[in-house]
Design a protein around this motif. Sequence first.
Motif, short mmCIF file in Angstrom:
data_model
loop_
_atom_site.label_atom_id
_atom_site.label_comp_id
_atom_site.label_asym_id
_atom_site.label_seq_id
_atom_site.Cartn_x
_atom_site.Cartn_y
_atom_site.Cartn_z
N GLY A 257 47.58 31.37 66.34
CA GLY A 257 48.03 30.30 65.46
C GLY A 257 49.44 29.83 65.71
O GLY A 257 49.97 28.98 64.98
N LYS A 258 50.09 30.35 66.77
CA LYS A 258 51.47 29.98 67.08
C LYS A 258 51.54 29.34 68.47
O LYS A 258 50.66 29.55 69.30
CB LYS A 258 52.38 31.21 67.00
N ASN A 259 52.59 28.59 68.69
CA ASN A 259 52.75 27.87 69.96
C ASN A 259 53.74 28.62 70.86
O ASN A 259 54.87 28.90 70.45
CB ASN A 259 53.27 26.45 69.71
N LEU A 260 53.31 28.94 72.07
CA LEU A 260 54.16 29.63 73.04
C LEU A 260 54.35 28.70 74.23
O LEU A 260 53.39 28.38 74.94
CB LEU A 260 53.49 30.94 73.47
N VAL A 261 55.59 28.24 74.44
CA VAL A 261 55.84 27.23 75.48
C VAL A 261 57.05 27.61 76.32
O VAL A 261 57.90 28.40 75.91
CB VAL A 261 56.07 25.84 74.85
N ARG A 262 57.11 27.01 77.53
CA ARG A 262 58.27 27.17 78.40
C ARG A 262 59.14 25.93 78.31
O ARG A 262 58.63 24.80 78.31
CB ARG A 262 57.82 27.37 79.84
N SER A 263 60.43 26.14 78.25
CA SER A 263 61.36 25.01 78.20
C SER A 263 61.27 24.21 79.51
O SER A 263 61.30 24.79 80.60
CB SER A 263 62.79 25.51 78.02
N PRO A 264 61.17 22.89 79.44
CA PRO A 264 61.11 22.07 80.65
C PRO A 264 62.41 22.12 81.45
O PRO A 264 62.43 21.77 82.64
CB PRO A 264 60.83 20.66 80.13
N GLN A 265 63.50 22.56 80.82
CA GLN A 265 64.79 22.66 81.51
C GLN A 265 65.01 24.04 82.15
O GLN A 265 66.08 24.30 82.72
CB GLN A 265 65.95 22.39 80.54
N ALA A 292 58.21 37.23 64.30
CA ALA A 292 59.11 36.62 63.31
C ALA A 292 58.69 35.21 62.95
O ALA A 292 59.28 34.60 62.05
CB ALA A 292 60.53 36.61 63.86
N SER A 293 57.68 34.67 63.63
CA SER A 293 57.27 33.28 63.41
C SER A 293 56.06 33.17 62.50
O SER A 293 55.22 34.06 62.45
CB SER A 293 56.95 32.62 64.76
N ASN A 294 55.98 32.04 61.80
CA ASN A 294 54.82 31.74 60.96
C ASN A 294 53.82 30.89 61.75
O ASN A 294 54.12 30.39 62.83
CB ASN A 294 55.27 30.99 59.70
N ALA A 295 52.66 30.72 61.17
CA ALA A 295 51.62 29.89 61.81
C ALA A 295 52.15 28.49 62.09
O ALA A 295 52.91 27.92 61.28
CB ALA A 295 50.39 29.82 60.92
#
Length: 378
Positions: A257-265, A292-295
């Motif tokens: 339910g969480k978003n895991l992304v790589r910074s484009p920079q 530590a993150s919410n949905a």
Amino acid sequence: MSTIQLKHSAASEARSSTQEIARQNHTLVQNSLVSDILDAMPQMAAILNEHRQIVLTNKALQRVLKDRDLEAVLGLRPGEALACVHSKETEGGCGTAEACHHCGALQAILGKHDPKANTQDCFIQSIADLDSIELRVSANPLTYEGQHFTILSVTDIAHEKRAEILERTFFHDILNTAGGVQGLAMLLDDAEDMEEVEEYAHLLVNQSVQMVSAIEAQRDMRAAERGQLKVTDEPVGSLTAIRAAMDLMSGHEVAVGKNLVRSPQAVRKVLNTGSTLLQRTLVNMVKNALEASNADQTVTLGCDEIEKKLRFWVHNESYIAPEVQMQIFKRSFSTRGEGRGIGTYSMKLLGEKYLGGKVGFDSSEAEGTTFWLELPLR
């Protein structure tokens, strides 16, 4: 154990003079029975005066203090004698810094007349060492020749805490992963077409990789704690390291339910370092951020080049309260329940002691929290 509510100033800054300390020491040592009883105690022990200053120590404590004889520690407070990092933060010394509000040793001393509060666990971050000194501190009042003292007895509980935390963390992670493997195996057994078989087989591979990683992490942490972990440097691509950490954590339960992304920079660089430990440190950072993150919140990984150093970072949208920030890298501290304080500590241990880098974090209500690992570009 109960917790004493301390005032804003933590504890009094008042101290006895050098002459008064010497007089109090003489009062105690002139009766050899006091010294003999103190030396007979197997645990470290000291007698403090009403201003929390050491006026007598036993042989067990003197052995821990190594080259510092009794004269060198007379008049010091416990945190000053043990070189606590917070003992130099204010002019008042040990017991007067903001972090001292959470010090178990101070709580025990101030609660010495309360049987429920006079024994506390204490985690002292040493100025000279990355590791925490983990102690169980008991304080009891002593009145001798009309003067009020405190008998402070100290037991090293590092081994006890270390074994407890590593065991709980390992079994928590491995049982969760094993449960996922079992569930997927049952679904695979009941699959009715090749599309389902391929889907469950792919998920099963991911779960098995997580299980092996958890076992290897337990093995490496035990070796690291003993100072026996071997590190072999090899070329590692920055984006490859980030992608590996993301791949491992994307299928983890804490990522649901969480978003895991790589910074484009994120910069593309190659550095020589321990690739396995780098990945393990990044995985711990990502897992910590996801927990530590919410949905629907986003965790972002990136890396920047800063003055011939490569800084890997993991950002989440949550804010860490000041009282938590003070204890974030302690081995046994966690906001997620007893025995779960190993992730941030392992970042520090592996990232600094074994990779030769620097680990830290920044947190604000406006910007959220970023943990980072800075490594030299060699």
